[in-house]
Design a protein around this motif. Structure first.
Motif, mmCIF file in Angstrom:
data_model
loop_
_atom_site.group_PDB
_atom_site.id
_atom_site.type_symbol
_atom_site.label_atom_id
_atom_site.label_comp_id
_atom_site.label_asym_id
_atom_site.label_seq_id
_atom_site.Cartn_x
_atom_site.Cartn_y
_atom_site.Cartn_z
ATOM 1 N N ASP A 112 1.253 -2.292 1.265
ATOM 2 C CA ASP A 112 1.097 -2.858 2.609
ATOM 3 C C ASP A 112 -0.081 -3.817 2.678
ATOM 4 O O ASP A 112 0.001 -4.876 3.309
ATOM 5 C CB ASP A 112 0.916 -1.741 3.642
ATOM 6 C CG ASP A 112 2.180 -0.934 3.880
ATOM 7 O OD1 ASP A 112 3.278 -1.411 3.491
ATOM 8 O OD2 ASP A 112 2.071 0.173 4.441
ATOM 9 N N ASN A 116 -0.146 -8.170 3.268
ATOM 10 C CA ASN A 116 -0.832 -8.729 4.414
ATOM 11 C C ASN A 116 -1.194 -10.187 4.114
ATOM 12 O O ASN A 116 -1.881 -10.466 3.134
ATOM 13 C CB ASN A 116 -2.099 -7.923 4.706
ATOM 14 C CG ASN A 116 -2.838 -8.403 5.933
ATOM 15 O OD1 ASN A 116 -2.613 -9.488 6.449
ATOM 16 N ND2 ASN A 116 -3.745 -7.572 6.409
ATOM 17 N N TYR A 119 -4.965 -11.013 3.511
ATOM 18 C CA TYR A 119 -5.695 -10.434 2.388
ATOM 19 C C TYR A 119 -5.746 -11.434 1.239
ATOM 20 O O TYR A 119 -4.720 -12.002 0.851
ATOM 21 C CB TYR A 119 -5.049 -9.130 1.919
ATOM 22 C CG TYR A 119 -5.727 -8.543 0.707
ATOM 23 C CD1 TYR A 119 -6.959 -7.911 0.826
ATOM 24 C CD2 TYR A 119 -5.166 -8.668 -0.557
ATOM 25 C CE1 TYR A 119 -7.600 -7.392 -0.287
ATOM 26 C CE2 TYR A 119 -5.792 -8.146 -1.673
ATOM 27 C CZ TYR A 119 -7.013 -7.521 -1.529
ATOM 28 O OH TYR A 119 -7.654 -7.016 -2.629
#
Length: 128
Positions: A112, A116, A119
């Motif tokens: 996850d 993103n 990130y």
């Protein structure tokens, strides 16, 4: 609550922790040392298993090594991201399938984060 240290480590050549957390935080430096020494064991187990396991989706390495106070478990994804978990040896209630389940949940959380769009790959992971 039992002491746990979880470390997510990037694949070589970086091989440095992206996320490391200790509960409780008293002996965090000792846990850092334990995690770094266990990375050598992870590499040895992966090379010993050979190419037979390359086709699998995940590599649960199981117990890497026990110490007097702790047990160290390992898990490697198909993209060679390594997860290391250190648990208290006195906790006999933890079974192998529960450790495997914790690694799967950790792997899902890591996925996850990587998905993103905000990130930056290679940055440290900060999480509560």
């Amino acid at each position: 609550e039992w002491p746990v240290l979880v470390s997510v480590v990037c694949s070589p050549p970086q091989n440095y922790p992206l996320y490391i957390r200790s509960v409780p935080t008293e002996n965090e430096l000792k846990f850092h040392y334990t995690v770094h020494t266990s990375l050598d064991v992870v590499d040895e187990k992966i090379s010993a298993m050979g190419k037979a396991l390359v086709d699998q989706r995940e590599l649960y390495l199981g117990l890497l090594y026990p110490t007097e106070d702790y047990k160290v478990y390992g898990y490697v994804t198909n993209s060679k991201v390594k997860f290391v978990m250190v648990v208290d040896s006195s906790n006999t209630a933890l079974r192998d399938n529960e450790i495997r389940s914790m690694f799967r949940k950790l792997h899902n959380s890591y996925t996850d984060i990587m998905c993103n769009p905000f990130y930056n790959p290679g940055d440290r992971i900060h999480s509560r």
